[in-house]
Write a protein that holds these residues in place. Sequence first.
Motif, PDB file in Angstrom:
ATOM      1  N   LEU A  41      15.657 -47.451 -10.275  1.00 43.81           N
ATOM      2  CA  LEU A  41      14.674 -48.372 -10.842  1.00 43.81           C
ATOM      3  C   LEU A  41      13.310 -48.077 -10.222  1.00 43.81           C
ATOM      4  O   LEU A  41      13.177 -47.988  -9.006  1.00 43.81           O
ATOM      5  CB  LEU A  41      15.084 -49.827 -10.573  1.00 43.81           C
ATOM      6  N   LYS A  42      12.307 -47.934 -11.088  1.00 44.52           N
ATOM      7  CA  LYS A  42      10.945 -47.675 -10.617  1.00 44.52           C
ATOM      8  C   LYS A  42       9.998 -48.649 -11.307  1.00 44.52           C
ATOM      9  O   LYS A  42      10.152 -48.921 -12.497  1.00 44.52           O
ATOM     10  CB  LYS A  42      10.514 -46.241 -10.962  1.00 44.52           C
ATOM     11  N   PHE A  43       9.039 -49.170 -10.563  1.00 46.06           N
ATOM     12  CA  PHE A  43       8.011 -50.029 -11.142  1.00 46.06           C
ATOM     13  C   PHE A  43       6.651 -49.352 -11.000  1.00 46.06           C
ATOM     14  O   PHE A  43       6.297 -48.867  -9.932  1.00 46.06           O
ATOM     15  CB  PHE A  43       7.964 -51.391 -10.444  1.00 46.06           C
ATOM     16  N   THR A  44       5.898 -49.348 -12.096  1.00 46.84           N
ATOM     17  CA  THR A  44       4.540 -48.819 -12.081  1.00 46.84           C
ATOM     18  C   THR A  44       3.602 -49.890 -12.623  1.00 46.84           C
ATOM     19  O   THR A  44       3.808 -50.402 -13.722  1.00 46.84           O
ATOM     20  CB  THR A  44       4.416 -47.560 -12.958  1.00 46.84           C
ATOM     21  N   HIS A  45       2.577 -50.232 -11.851  1.00 48.75           N
ATOM     22  CA  HIS A  45       1.576 -51.202 -12.276  1.00 48.75           C
ATOM     23  C   HIS A  45       0.219 -50.505 -12.335  1.00 48.75           C
ATOM     24  O   HIS A  45      -0.240 -49.936 -11.346  1.00 48.75           O
ATOM     25  CB  HIS A  45       1.532 -52.386 -11.283  1.00 48.75           C
ATOM     26  N   LEU A  46      -0.395 -50.527 -13.504  1.00 50.22           N
ATOM     27  CA  LEU A  46      -1.676 -49.855 -13.712  1.00 50.22           C
ATOM     28  C   LEU A  46      -2.743 -50.855 -14.121  1.00 50.22           C
ATOM     29  O   LEU A  46      -2.490 -51.765 -14.923  1.00 50.22           O
ATOM     30  CB  LEU A  46      -1.564 -48.805 -14.826  1.00 50.22           C
ATOM     31  N   HIS A  47      -3.924 -50.687 -13.577  1.00 50.59           N
ATOM     32  CA  HIS A  47      -5.062 -51.501 -13.995  1.00 50.59           C
ATOM     33  C   HIS A  47      -6.313 -50.659 -13.870  1.00 50.59           C
ATOM     34  O   HIS A  47      -6.502 -49.943 -12.884  1.00 50.59           O
ATOM     35  CB  HIS A  47      -5.190 -52.754 -13.123  1.00 50.59           C
ATOM     36  N   GLN A  48      -7.172 -50.680 -14.888  1.00 43.32           N
ATOM     37  CA  GLN A  48      -8.441 -49.971 -14.793  1.00 43.32           C
ATOM     38  C   GLN A  48      -9.549 -50.817 -15.405  1.00 43.32           C
ATOM     39  O   GLN A  48      -9.296 -51.615 -16.305  1.00 43.32           O
ATOM     40  CB  GLN A  48      -8.380 -48.601 -15.462  1.00 43.32           C
ATOM     41  N   ASN A  49     -10.770 -50.627 -14.914  1.00 42.54           N
ATOM     42  CA  ASN A  49     -11.889 -51.457 -15.361  1.00 42.54           C
ATOM     43  C   ASN A  49     -12.569 -50.920 -16.615  1.00 42.54           C
ATOM     44  O   ASN A  49     -13.503 -51.522 -17.111  1.00 42.54           O
ATOM     45  CB  ASN A  49     -12.928 -51.601 -14.238  1.00 42.54           C
ATOM     46  N   GLN A  50     -12.109 -49.766 -17.113  1.00 43.97           N
ATOM     47  CA  GLN A  50     -12.680 -49.187 -18.325  1.00 43.97           C
ATOM     48  C   GLN A  50     -11.592 -48.957 -19.370  1.00 43.97           C
ATOM     49  O   GLN A  50     -10.418 -48.825 -19.040  1.00 43.97           O
ATOM     50  CB  GLN A  50     -13.373 -47.856 -18.023  1.00 43.97           C
ATOM     51  N   SER A  51     -12.015 -48.898 -20.613  1.00 52.03           N
ATOM     52  CA  SER A  51     -11.094 -48.551 -21.696  1.00 52.03           C
ATOM     53  C   SER A  51     -10.709 -47.082 -21.553  1.00 52.03           C
ATOM     54  O   SER A  51     -11.563 -46.236 -21.290  1.00 52.03           O
ATOM     55  CB  SER A  51     -11.775 -48.791 -23.038  1.00 52.03           C
ATOM     56  N   THR A  52      -9.424 -46.786 -21.686  1.00 48.27           N
ATOM     57  CA  THR A  52      -8.944 -45.419 -21.480  1.00 48.27           C
ATOM     58  C   THR A  52      -7.928 -45.022 -22.548  1.00 48.27           C
ATOM     59  O   THR A  52      -7.341 -45.867 -23.219  1.00 48.27           O
ATOM     60  CB  THR A  52      -8.273 -45.261 -20.098  1.00 48.27           C
ATOM     61  N   LYS A  53      -7.736 -43.710 -22.637  1.00 49.82           N
ATOM     62  CA  LYS A  53      -6.714 -43.158 -23.529  1.00 49.82           C
ATOM     63  C   LYS A  53      -5.864 -42.192 -22.715  1.00 49.82           C
ATOM     64  O   LYS A  53      -6.392 -41.431 -21.894  1.00 49.82           O
ATOM     65  CB  LYS A  53      -7.369 -42.412 -24.681  1.00 49.82           C
ATOM     66  N   ALA A  54      -4.552 -42.221 -22.906  1.00 48.24           N
ATOM     67  CA  ALA A  54      -3.669 -41.304 -22.183  1.00 48.24           C
ATOM     68  C   ALA A  54      -2.619 -40.732 -23.125  1.00 48.24           C
ATOM     69  O   ALA A  54      -2.083 -41.426 -23.983  1.00 48.24           O
ATOM     70  CB  ALA A  54      -2.986 -42.019 -21.023  1.00 48.24           C
ATOM     71  N   THR A  55      -2.345 -39.430 -22.956  1.00 49.85           N
ATOM     72  CA  THR A  55      -1.242 -38.786 -23.665  1.00 49.85           C
ATOM     73  C   THR A  55      -0.447 -37.980 -22.642  1.00 49.85           C
ATOM     74  O   THR A  55      -0.972 -37.574 -21.607  1.00 49.85           O
ATOM     75  CB  THR A  55      -1.752 -37.842 -24.774  1.00 49.85           C
ATOM     76  N   GLY A  56       0.818 -37.755 -22.927  1.00 50.00           N
ATOM     77  CA  GLY A  56       1.658 -37.001 -22.005  1.00 50.00           C
ATOM     78  C   GLY A  56       3.122 -37.150 -22.352  1.00 50.00           C
ATOM     79  O   GLY A  56       3.483 -37.691 -23.395  1.00 50.00           O
ATOM     80  N   THR A  57       3.980 -36.662 -21.472  1.00 48.97           N
ATOM     81  CA  THR A  57       5.419 -36.725 -21.701  1.00 48.97           C
ATOM     82  C   THR A  57       6.044 -37.819 -20.845  1.00 48.97           C
ATOM     83  O   THR A  57       5.432 -38.312 -19.905  1.00 48.97           O
ATOM     84  CB  THR A  57       6.083 -35.382 -21.361  1.00 48.97           C
ATOM     85  N   LYS A  58       7.262 -38.191 -21.202  1.00 44.47           N
ATOM     86  CA  LYS A  58       7.991 -39.208 -20.449  1.00 44.47           C
ATOM     87  C   LYS A  58       9.094 -38.557 -19.620  1.00 44.47           C
ATOM     88  O   LYS A  58       9.518 -37.440 -19.896  1.00 44.47           O
ATOM     89  CB  LYS A  58       8.609 -40.233 -21.407  1.00 44.47           C
TER      90      LYS A  58
END
Length: 324
Positions: free
Chosen positions: A55-72
């Motif tokens: 089990l892994k937890f990832t919490h992300l927060h950023q102050n700007q609008s962003t776009k991300a692409t990639g693999t899982k």
Amino acid sequence: MSEQNLHGNSLVFTRQFDNTYKFAQAIKPLKIKEGSQLSPGGFLGTLNFADFGDLKFTHLHQNQSTKATGTKSADHIGFALAFQPKVTQVISHGCVIQNHDIFGFDATREVDVVVSKDVHLVTAGVNARVFHTLYEQMGYEQGQKSLKHNAMRLHPASLRPIRAFYQEIVHIFNTQPALLMESQMQSLIMEDFLPLLINTFGKNAQKKQRILKPFRRYSLVKKAEEISKSYQDKPLTLQKLCEELGTSSTALCCGFEEVFGISPMAYIKIQRLNGVRHALINPNLNITTVMDVAQEWGFRNTAYFVKHYQEMFGESPLKTLQSH
């Protein structure tokens, strides 16, 4: 920044980043290949990550609008929730993600997400073998079929318990991250969280689900993005882009407004500026000047480029190069 290891297996850390490139590279277990900033201003992103093995937890927060692409990750299934003010939004594969949606769990799809300013994204990554074993043990069937939709809209009451658990994890990250290093706490989280997640997912999967539909012009926008990449160092007008797509400027502009909140030409300029920034952060030994890089991304006018770069990222391109 804090980073701790326990028994060589568990990992818990909190980090902050001042650019999307390093931010995207650090996100686990996702293999982000492109992260770009869409709104102007200095960037600050926070990443909290806890790895308990299955089990892994990832919490992300950023102050700007962003776009991300990639693999899982091939080994883990991600279940993401967005915690956001009503005025902001998350778009995954062209679908608007709302407060009562859980998403990201189709492992066969790449990451494709647009996140507005100040949204908190929390993902629980569950070992796929553990998930499917427990899913069947708890009496649910056709887990693979339910996962392929990648997003599920739940009734607020159905989501409330699991949402509260996600919020508690974020609270611990922000106040007492060392607690997550304790094996007893990890065991409690594993024992409580996994059955709750599977029950929430399994019960709702048995119902007739409302499938989230992407924006009508989403595929048009994706094609426009690909074409724009082939013009990386060459001029590209809206008329030329529409001609290659065989569509009207009205349709294309509407599509970009839906997905990114900006016009096609503004988006292309921003992507080119991000391309320059990524190159300056990771300079090639052959780079001699900032404008060498800028010209590779289609910028010919120095004053125009410097002005728009500074407006976009809150610093001069020379400072970016010197800082990295």
